[in-house]
Design a protein around this motif. Structure first.
Motif, PDB file in Angstrom:
ATOM      1  N   PRO A  71       0.828  -1.219   0.000  1.00  0.00           N
ATOM      2  CA  PRO A  71       0.000   0.000   0.000  1.00  0.00           C
ATOM      3  C   PRO A  71       0.857   1.261   0.000  1.00  0.00           C
ATOM      4  CG  PRO A  71      -0.068  -1.072   2.140  1.00  0.00           C
ATOM      5  CD  PRO A  71       0.642  -2.010   1.230  1.00  0.00           C
ATOM      6  N   GLU A  72       0.298   2.328  -0.553  1.00  0.00           N
ATOM      7  CA  GLU A  72       1.049   3.577  -0.704  1.00  0.00           C
ATOM      8  C   GLU A  72       1.572   4.113   0.614  1.00  0.00           C
ATOM      9  OE1 GLU A  72       3.091   6.034  -2.966  1.00  0.00           O
ATOM     10  OE2 GLU A  72       1.696   4.549  -3.794  1.00  0.00           O
ATOM     11  N   GLU A  73       0.857   3.869   1.685  1.00  0.00           N
ATOM     12  CA  GLU A  73       1.303   4.329   3.004  1.00  0.00           C
ATOM     13  C   GLU A  73       2.707   3.837   3.321  1.00  0.00           C
ATOM     14  OE1 GLU A  73      -0.127   4.128   7.704  1.00  0.00           O
ATOM     15  OE2 GLU A  73      -0.987   2.775   6.201  1.00  0.00           O
ATOM     16  N   LYS A  74       3.048   2.634   2.842  1.00  0.00           N
ATOM     17  CA  LYS A  74       4.367   2.065   3.134  1.00  0.00           C
ATOM     18  C   LYS A  74       5.367   2.295   1.995  1.00  0.00           C
ATOM     19  CE  LYS A  74       2.732  -1.500   6.311  1.00  0.00           C
ATOM     20  NZ  LYS A  74       2.691  -2.956   6.621  1.00  0.00           N
ATOM     21  N   CYS A  75       4.938   3.005   0.974  1.00  0.00           N
ATOM     22  CA  CYS A  75       5.865   3.415  -0.095  1.00  0.00           C
ATOM     23  C   CYS A  75       6.292   4.853   0.146  1.00  0.00           C
ATOM     24  CB  CYS A  75       5.205   3.260  -1.457  1.00  0.00           C
ATOM     25  SG  CYS A  75       4.716   1.586  -1.872  1.00  0.00           S
ATOM     26  N   SER A  76       5.386   5.772  -0.115  1.00  0.00           N
ATOM     27  CA  SER A  76       5.688   7.195   0.032  1.00  0.00           C
ATOM     28  C   SER A  76       4.917   7.857   1.165  1.00  0.00           C
ATOM     29  CB  SER A  76       5.343   7.922  -1.266  1.00  0.00           C
ATOM     30  OG  SER A  76       3.936   7.865  -1.480  1.00  0.00           O
ATOM     31  N   GLY A  77       4.086   7.079   1.863  1.00  0.00           N
ATOM     32  CA  GLY A  77       3.134   7.662   2.796  1.00  0.00           C
ATOM     33  C   GLY A  77       3.631   7.849   4.205  1.00  0.00           C
ATOM     34  N   ALA A  78       2.697   7.772   5.154  1.00  0.00           N
ATOM     35  CA  ALA A  78       2.945   8.175   6.543  1.00  0.00           C
ATOM     36  C   ALA A  78       3.500   7.065   7.425  1.00  0.00           C
ATOM     37  CB  ALA A  78       1.639   8.697   7.154  1.00  0.00           C
ATOM     38  N   ALA A  79       3.692   5.875   6.885  1.00  0.00           N
ATOM     39  CA  ALA A  79       4.260   4.796   7.690  1.00  0.00           C
ATOM     40  C   ALA A  79       5.667   5.168   8.157  1.00  0.00           C
ATOM     41  CB  ALA A  79       4.306   3.500   6.875  1.00  0.00           C
ATOM     42  N   THR A  80       6.116   4.559   9.238  1.00  0.00           N
ATOM     43  CA  THR A  80       7.470   4.821   9.718  1.00  0.00           C
ATOM     44  C   THR A  80       8.486   4.238   8.738  1.00  0.00           C
ATOM     45  OG1 THR A  80       7.666   2.748  10.953  1.00  0.00           O
ATOM     46  CG2 THR A  80       6.635   4.635  12.086  1.00  0.00           C
ATOM     47  N   PHE A  81       9.725   4.722   8.822  1.00  0.00           N
ATOM     48  CA  PHE A  81      10.746   4.189   7.935  1.00  0.00           C
ATOM     49  C   PHE A  81      11.039   2.723   8.251  1.00  0.00           C
ATOM     50  CE2 PHE A  81      11.917   8.718   7.058  1.00  0.00           C
ATOM     51  CZ  PHE A  81      11.720   8.648   5.684  1.00  0.00           C
ATOM     52  N   GLU A  83       8.714   0.541   9.063  1.00  0.00           N
ATOM     53  CA  GLU A  83       7.630  -0.160   8.365  1.00  0.00           C
ATOM     54  C   GLU A  83       7.886  -0.190   6.854  1.00  0.00           C
ATOM     55  OE1 GLU A  83       3.826   0.743  11.302  1.00  0.00           O
ATOM     56  OE2 GLU A  83       4.522   2.317   9.920  1.00  0.00           O
ATOM     57  N   LYS A  84       8.385   0.919   6.333  1.00  0.00           N
ATOM     58  CA  LYS A  84       8.699   0.964   4.905  1.00  0.00           C
ATOM     59  C   LYS A  84       9.852   0.022   4.575  1.00  0.00           C
ATOM     60  CE  LYS A  84       7.071   5.737   4.333  1.00  0.00           C
ATOM     61  NZ  LYS A  84       7.457   7.139   4.045  1.00  0.00           N
ATOM     62  N   PHE A  85      10.859   0.000   5.423  1.00  0.00           N
ATOM     63  CA  PHE A  85      11.994  -0.896   5.218  1.00  0.00           C
ATOM     64  C   PHE A  85      11.545  -2.356   5.229  1.00  0.00           C
ATOM     65  CE2 PHE A  85      15.267  -3.613   7.104  1.00  0.00           C
ATOM     66  CZ  PHE A  85      16.323  -3.424   6.214  1.00  0.00           C
ATOM     67  N   ASP A  86      10.725  -2.707   6.177  1.00  0.00           N
ATOM     68  CA  ASP A  86      10.238  -4.093   6.240  1.00  0.00           C
ATOM     69  C   ASP A  86       9.423  -4.438   4.996  1.00  0.00           C
ATOM     70  OD1 ASP A  86      11.447  -4.589   8.660  1.00  0.00           O
ATOM     71  OD2 ASP A  86       9.647  -4.190   9.867  1.00  0.00           O
ATOM     72  N   ALA A  87       8.630  -3.476   4.515  1.00  0.00           N
ATOM     73  CA  ALA A  87       7.862  -3.724   3.298  1.00  0.00           C
ATOM     74  C   ALA A  87       8.795  -3.936   2.111  1.00  0.00           C
ATOM     75  CB  ALA A  87       6.916  -2.558   3.032  1.00  0.00           C
ATOM     76  N   PHE A  88       9.830  -3.109   2.008  1.00  0.00           N
ATOM     77  CA  PHE A  88      10.796  -3.268   0.920  1.00  0.00           C
ATOM     78  C   PHE A  88      11.530  -4.602   1.035  1.00  0.00           C
ATOM     79  CE2 PHE A  88      15.071  -2.185  -0.959  1.00  0.00           C
ATOM     80  CZ  PHE A  88      14.647  -2.203  -2.275  1.00  0.00           C
TER      81      PHE A  88
END
Length: 470
Positions: A71-81, A83-88
């Motif tokens: 989801p966009e929240e974990k790409c460019s959105g408001a998720a923490t870094f 959370e974004k790192f784990d998604a990546f």
């Protein structure tokens, strides 16, 4: 069978291994076109987490993550870094065949000494180790550049920028081992057909202190800003040309009428847009020639295709694509006008569509004039093409239809301070290609000659253009 990203990655002949390990590997980097933020170099920024330095603003990664259903929240959105790192980390194992798989692991290896593959199972370990190293001076903005022996950084800057951070860097004795130069990018000035033109005219008038609502004062103001850039070390200009247009130049009264019509809110015809843009390119290119600046033309992007994405996030977020509009007549017409009086500057032509490689190379050949070797360049594989197949296709056409020996090589075109292993990627590919030429008997196995070829393409040709003292 080779180890993944091992010492001989891509180096499948003895000649390639010699050329890389004995010639290319230790060469400095001239990165003459990128989108690094000058403030971060000037203030030697440090990042708290690998999530921030990796995922803030990197639309290459965002595209892959969206493709994998993140989801966009974990790409460019408001998720923490985190959370974004784990998604990546969950997406990278799905990236076989995509250059992101190579780039990601090259960055982990080269900057952090991490050989483990990124995945959900290794995410905790990599997060902790990388974050610990980011706190060290070796992993600040300048530290990361120095790890790859980056000698020249060409940032991308708007005409109205005051260049305060470039001034700060020029006066900083601790940065004497590295040149960070602004590049003049006046897209908003010649894209008269786009909504941003009105705002640019207003902003430019404020900066120069007089009205710029007709052609002569507009060009006067742009040249003043160009000289401001030159005073701050500018070596190159850059132009993003989404739709390449050409028309015979017209007189100043006609140009004034086009500008007045546009500023009054009337729609311009395609011919009027082409007339305005052709005149502006002719006049700008002469100014570049007189100041010995390199002119870069980036052609062929279809921008902001995803309307929902553009509305919520703006431009440069991964919603752009490759254009397939014909360019041969327009490009040669425009180049011919710029060259008519012998005032064509050193020029680099790029096209986002690899099917135009031959058009770009053959056009570059039309305007070599014996003044400077390789004066008009067929630029490196750009954006969607800075992967192995795209770079090899571009260099193959250049070598077959032009002179590969005078190629100024690779650039990152990146917003990331961790992107410089892409130069290694390029250099290994160059050595692979030349090594295969030797193996197949296409070139003589002359060590001195081939060493020079690789050194020139990987470093020296670009250094001659952007760091003449080298």
């Amino acid at each position: 069978m080779q180890t993944f990203l091992g010492p001989d990655f891509l180096l499948d002949t003895a000649a390639a291994r010699h050329l890389y390990h004995d010639v290319a590997v230790g060469l400095p980097i001239v990165d003459y076109h990128n989108h690094l933020i000058p403030e971060q170099i000037a203030n030697d920024k440090k990042w708290d987490t690998i999530g921030e330095v990796w995922l803030a603003g990197d639309h290459y990664k965002w595209r892959a993550m969206r493709w994998a259903g993140i989801p966009e929240e974990k790409c460019s959105g408001a998720a923490t870094f985190r959370e974004k790192f784990d998604a990546f980390a969950s997406v990278v194992p799905k990236c076989f065949g995509n250059p992101l798989y190579h780039w990601t692991h090259l960055e982990l290896q080269r900057y952090f000494g991490i050989d483990e593959l990124l995945s959900p199972e290794t995410a905790d370990m990599i997060w902790e180790k990388a974050n610990g190293m980011l706190a060290e001076d070796s992993h600040s903005a300048r530290g990361l550049l120095r790890q790859f022996k980056v000698e020249f950084v060409g940032t991308t800057d708007a005409p109205c920028d005051d260049l305060a951070f470039h001034k700060q860097m020029a006066e900083d004795a601790s940065l004497s081992d590295m040149v960070v130069a602004p590049s003049f990018r006046p897209d908003a000035a010649y894209k008269i057909d786009l909504p941003g033109f009105d705002g640019f005219i207003a902003d430019l008038a404020k900066v120069v202190g007089y009205s710029v609502d007709s052609y002569a004062p507009l060009m006067k103001a742009l040249i003043e800003r160009l000289d401001h850039f030159v005073a701050h070390g500018c070596k190159a200009t850059d132009h993003g040309i989404d739709v390449l247009r050409y028309a015979k130049p017209v007189d100043e009264a006609s140009l004034d009428a086009i500008i007045a019509k546009r500023l009054s809110g009337e729609a311009l015809s395609e011919l009027e847009i082409a007339q305005f843009q052709t005149n502006m390119f002719v006049d700008l290119s002469k100014a570049y020639y007189e100041r010995d600046l390199v002119m870069q033309l980036h052609i062929g992007a279809v921008r902001n295709c995803n309307h929902r994405l553009y509305k919520s996030l703006g431009p440069d977020v991964g919603g752009d694509s490759i254009n397939d509009r014909p360019i041969a007549i327009e490009l040669n017409g425009l180049m011919g006008e710029m060259d008519r009086d012998g005032h064509l500057p050193k020029t680099v032509l790029y096209h986002l569509n690899p099917s135009f490689n031959e058009v770009i190379v053959s056009t570059a050949g039309n305007f070599q004039d014996g003044e400077i070797a390789g004066k008009v360049q067929a630029g490196s594989g750009w954006w969607f093409n800075d992967q192995l197949d795209g770079m090899e296709r571009q260099m193959t056409q250049l070598s077959q239809m032009g002179l590969f020996s005078h190629f100024i090589g690779m650039l990152t075109d990146s917003r990331s301070f961790l992107s410089f292993p892409r130069h290694e990627y390029f250099r290994r590919l160059v050595c692979q290609m030349v090594g295969r030429w030797v193996e197949n008997g296409h070139v003589p196995n002359d060590t001195e000659m081939l060493d020079k070829l690789v050194r020139d393409v990987c470093y020296q040709n670009a250094a001659n253009w952007f760091l003449p003292q080298k």
